[in-house]
Design an enzyme around this catalytic site. Structure first.
Site, PDB file in Angstrom:
ATOM      1  N   ARG A  16       0.080  15.382  14.275  1.00 51.00           N
ATOM      2  CA  ARG A  16       1.066  14.597  13.199  1.00 51.00           C
ATOM      3  C   ARG A  16       1.063  15.523  11.983  1.00 51.00           C
ATOM      4  O   ARG A  16       0.298  16.363  11.543  1.00 51.00           O
ATOM      5  CB  ARG A  16       0.571  13.448  12.708  1.00 51.00           C
ATOM      6  CG  ARG A  16      -0.701  13.149  12.510  1.00 51.00           C
ATOM      7  CD  ARG A  16      -1.166  11.647  12.066  1.00 51.00           C
ATOM      8  NE  ARG A  16      -2.552  11.378  11.759  1.00 51.00           N
ATOM      9  CZ  ARG A  16      -3.551  11.126  12.623  1.00 51.00           C
ATOM     10  NH1 ARG A  16      -3.192  11.059  13.925  1.00 51.00           N
ATOM     11  NH2 ARG A  16      -4.909  11.035  12.408  1.00 51.00           N
ATOM     12  N   ASP A  17       1.939  15.128  11.023  1.00 54.90           N
ATOM     13  CA  ASP A  17       2.391  15.495   9.710  1.00 54.90           C
ATOM     14  C   ASP A  17       2.642  17.097   9.653  1.00 54.90           C
ATOM     15  O   ASP A  17       2.315  17.795   8.988  1.00 54.90           O
ATOM     16  CB  ASP A  17       0.923  15.687   8.988  1.00 54.90           C
ATOM     17  CG  ASP A  17       0.275  14.349   9.008  1.00 54.90           C
ATOM     18  OD1 ASP A  17       0.788  13.341   9.407  1.00 54.90           O
ATOM     19  OD2 ASP A  17      -1.173  14.289   8.881  1.00 54.90           O
ATOM     20  N   GLU A  28      -5.629  16.660   8.969  1.00 52.39           N
ATOM     21  CA  GLU A  28      -4.416  15.928   8.861  1.00 52.39           C
ATOM     22  C   GLU A  28      -3.547  16.745   7.802  1.00 52.39           C
ATOM     23  O   GLU A  28      -4.635  17.253   6.954  1.00 52.39           O
ATOM     24  CB  GLU A  28      -4.809  14.577   8.185  1.00 52.39           C
ATOM     25  CG  GLU A  28      -5.239  13.765   9.213  1.00 52.39           C
ATOM     26  CD  GLU A  28      -5.584  12.318   8.752  1.00 52.39           C
ATOM     27  OE1 GLU A  28      -5.198  11.458   9.569  1.00 52.39           O
ATOM     28  OE2 GLU A  28      -5.934  12.019   7.761  1.00 52.39           O
ATOM     29  N   LEU A  44       1.019  -1.174  -0.173  1.00 52.53           N
ATOM     30  CA  LEU A  44      -0.045  -0.137   0.055  1.00 52.53           C
ATOM     31  C   LEU A  44       0.826   1.222   0.080  1.00 52.53           C
ATOM     32  O   LEU A  44       1.764   1.318   0.839  1.00 52.53           O
ATOM     33  CB  LEU A  44      -0.856  -0.150   1.138  1.00 52.53           C
ATOM     34  CG  LEU A  44      -1.845   1.473   1.473  1.00 52.53           C
ATOM     35  CD1 LEU A  44      -3.204   0.741   2.135  1.00 52.53           C
ATOM     36  CD2 LEU A  44      -1.073   2.178   2.475  1.00 52.53           C
ATOM     37  N   LEU A  45       0.327   2.277  -0.704  1.00 53.31           N
ATOM     38  CA  LEU A  45       1.074   3.508  -0.922  1.00 53.31           C
ATOM     39  C   LEU A  45      -0.201   4.457  -0.261  1.00 53.31           C
ATOM     40  O   LEU A  45      -1.306   4.186  -0.784  1.00 53.31           O
ATOM     41  CB  LEU A  45       1.359   3.954  -2.222  1.00 53.31           C
ATOM     42  CG  LEU A  45       1.493   5.366  -2.485  1.00 53.31           C
ATOM     43  CD1 LEU A  45       2.384   5.380  -3.936  1.00 53.31           C
ATOM     44  CD2 LEU A  45       0.329   6.143  -2.981  1.00 53.31           C
ATOM     45  N   ASP A  85      -0.076   8.729   1.863  1.00 56.98           N
ATOM     46  CA  ASP A  85       0.582  10.159   1.616  1.00 56.98           C
ATOM     47  C   ASP A  85       1.621  10.268   0.863  1.00 56.98           C
ATOM     48  O   ASP A  85       2.613   9.647   1.149  1.00 56.98           O
ATOM     49  CB  ASP A  85       0.419  10.693   2.965  1.00 56.98           C
ATOM     50  CG  ASP A  85      -0.740  10.620   3.693  1.00 56.98           C
ATOM     51  OD1 ASP A  85      -1.678  10.059   3.509  1.00 56.98           O
ATOM     52  OD2 ASP A  85      -0.487  11.164   4.953  1.00 56.98           O
TER      53      ASP A  85
HETATM   54  C1  FRU Z   1      -3.267  10.722   6.191  1.00 56.75           C
HETATM   55  C2  FRU Z   1      -2.659  10.100   7.328  1.00 56.75           C
HETATM   56  C3  FRU Z   1      -1.619  11.052   7.994  1.00 56.75           C
HETATM   57  C4  FRU Z   1      -0.584  10.317   8.832  1.00 56.75           C
HETATM   58  C5  FRU Z   1      -0.443   9.146   7.728  1.00 56.75           C
HETATM   59  C6  FRU Z   1      -0.096   7.827   8.135  1.00 56.75           C
HETATM   60  O1  FRU Z   1      -3.730   9.990   5.305  1.00 56.75           O
HETATM   61  O2  FRU Z   1      -3.642   9.505   8.273  1.00 56.75           O
HETATM   62  O3  FRU Z   1      -2.295  11.955   9.110  1.00 56.75           O
HETATM   63  O4  FRU Z   1       0.438  10.743   8.864  1.00 56.75           O
HETATM   64  O5  FRU Z   1      -1.677   8.761   7.064  1.00 56.75           O
HETATM   65  O6  FRU Z   1      -0.031   6.907   7.281  1.00 56.75           O
END
Ligand code: FRU
Length: 499
Positions: A171-172, A226, A48-49, A51
């Site tokens: 996060r992110d 996110e 899986l891919l 973000d």
């Molecule tokens: C968004 C997310 C991000 C997180 C990542 C985990 O798709 O949920 O917030 O960092 O994917 O794979």
């Protein structure tokens, strides 16, 4: 070897080195022979891919990483996979850049960004950690990549905890240079479970000081934001973000979670305000775009790339053991306070055979073109005083296909995938409709790539994206139906990336 279809939590978090190499080889083989394998979109090597991460320009090359789970089409323990390109179109698979191998990211190397600092690339990302009770701890972590593309993690977290008043749904991080400092925007959730974007500042990238919440709306931003990205398009701030659980009265959307943007007139660093922020707008008016990442590239362009996939939806390719792809790279611009997204000019490097389409449509069902396969670029210009439908991925009788309907009375365009191959995500609807601004001509700029279609409408005024999983890859016909008027167009076959 049999494909795993029952995914327990322990299986999803099994360390990578406990998986037999033969299992991954089997997954790779399944993608290679898939009719849904794409020619010029970034897709996972295996599994899986999700973000896009760390989109940047460093040491004379474009770098793009993605969230990867290599062992199946599920959200297992994530890492960053590294892609490198000279031209934003041909992407070489490099290697895993960040693996979940430290106590601060044991349950996933989550999303983040990258930025060139002197002779290195600085990576900033979220380390996801779960305790015995499966409670989450989010650390904000850093790493440096050198010109040999070797990555070294910074051992100590850059930010140990969310600030008081916020949960570990934190996060992110997106780092960027602003005036003479580094700023970082990060997705957050308040203790009362409201979505927010926090802004931090640093001089040297080691110590990060909280400045506060970014102010870009007075509305409630769902339960979690996110992947926030603050970029500057002609000096105007544009915030791209994913407000999960956003109330549909605030901005209308149909996907499980929206990917939206706002445009401001300026950014006030003292008050953290995106001044005169617009209403929220869907970044993509189609189906599957999420977690778009953008950055101010050193050549002056603002470039973006999205994840074509959505959380919590089952896609037909899961059956083959793989999931999702990234969008093509887009260039962002602003005209009349509206965000335009266009394919980067480098996409032209994929063009091969060219055909001109031209005529006046009167027939009810006009076969416009029958390509050999669904790997092409099509630019169509239609007289916009009428209505009609364009069918892509259609069978010979035009009974099935991806339908784009334009309605000149209401200035709308819609994408209907209810008859485009294997249905999926249907509980979120099979039709998306977007409003257009009236103009004399309707222009459709289409990139089809076997199991994905990206449509740029009216020079990127809106973009509509959808995955398409045909049962029969020979469904390649393109029809115009119910349209009476002049059309002109260009059709190109496109080559595979790296060919
Ligand atoms: C968004 C997310 C991000 C997180 C990542 C985990 O798709 O949920 O917030 O960092 O994917 O794979």
């Amino acid at each position: 070897m049999k494909l795993i279809t029952e995914w327990t939590t322990p299986l999803r978090y099994k360390p990578y080195h406990h998986w037999p190499a033969a299992y991954q080889d089997m997954l790779e083989g399944a993608i290679q022979k898939s009719d849904w394998k794409q020619a010029f979109h970034i897709q996972p090597k295996t599994g899986l891919l999700n973000d896009p991460n760390g989109f940047s320009f460093y040491d004379g090359k474009w770098h793009l990483f993605y969230q990867a789970y290599p062992f199946g089409p599920v959200h297992g323990v994530k890492s960053w996979y590294h892609m490198v390109s000279d031209n934003l179109v041909d992407w070489e698979q490099h290697d895993y850049a960040l693996l979940p191998d430290s106590p601060y990211d044991s349950h996933g190397v989550y999303s983040g960004s990258a930025m060139t600092v002197e002779d290195k690339l600085f990576l900033m990302y979220t380390g996801n950690v779960r305790n015995e009770k499966w409670e989450r701890h989010s650390y904000q972590l850093g790493a440096w990549m050198n010109s040999d593309m070797q990555v070294e993690k910074i051992t100590k977290p850059l930010i140990e905890n969310p600030p008081e008043g916020y949960t570990h749904e934190f996060r992110d991080p997106q780092v960027f240079r602003y005036q003479d400092q580094y700023l970082m925007a990060i997705g957050a959730q308040t203790d009362s479970e409201k979505g927010a974007v926090l802004v931090y500042q640093s001089n040297e990238l080691a110590d990060w000081e909280l400045l506060g919440e970014l102010r870009y709306t007075t509305e409630e931003m769902g339960f979690m934001v996110e992947c926030p990205n603050l970029v500057f398009v002609d000096n105007q701030p544009v915030l791209l973000f994913c407000p999960q659980g956003l109330d549909k009265d605030i901005a209308s959307y149909q996907n499980i979670y929206p990917n939206m943007y706002v445009i401001g007139s300026s950014f006030n660093k003292e008050s953290l305000a995106v001044e005169n922020a617009s209403d929220l707008v869907n970044l993509d008016e189609g189906f599957d775009v999420y977690a778009t990442q953008a950055f101010n590239a050193p050549d002056g362009r603002v470039l973006s790339v999205g994840w074509i996939g959505l959380p919590e939806i089952d896609y037909p390719s899961f059956e083959e053991g793989w999931a999702h792809c990234l969008s093509i790279v887009k260039e962002l611009s602003i005209k009349n306070q509206h965000l335009y997204q266009k394919p980067v000019i480098e996409m032209q490097e994929l063009r091969q055979n060219h055909d001109i389409l031209q005529g006046t449509a009167q027939a009810k069902n006009l076969l416009l073109y029958s390509p050999d396969n669904n790997v092409y670029e099509l630019k169509l210009e239609l007289d916009a005083s009428t209505s009609g439908s364009l069918y892509l991925f259609a069978d010979e009788q035009n009974k099935e296909g991806l339908k784009l309907s334009f309605d000149s009375k209401h200035d709308t365009i819609s994408m209907d995938r209810s008859k485009a191959g294997i249905p999926f995500g249907e509980s979120y609807g099979s039709i998306r409709t977007a409003a257009l601004k009236r103009q004399d001509k309707l222009t459709l700029h289409i990139f089809a790539d076997r199991s994905v279609c990206e449509v740029f409408v009216n020079d990127g005024y809106c973009v509509m994206t959808s995955r398409v999983f045909l049962k029969d890859p020979k469904q390649t016909h393109i029809f115009l139906q119910g349209f009476e008027g002049d059309y002109t167009g260009d059709f190109w076959t496109l080559r595979e990336m790296n060919e």
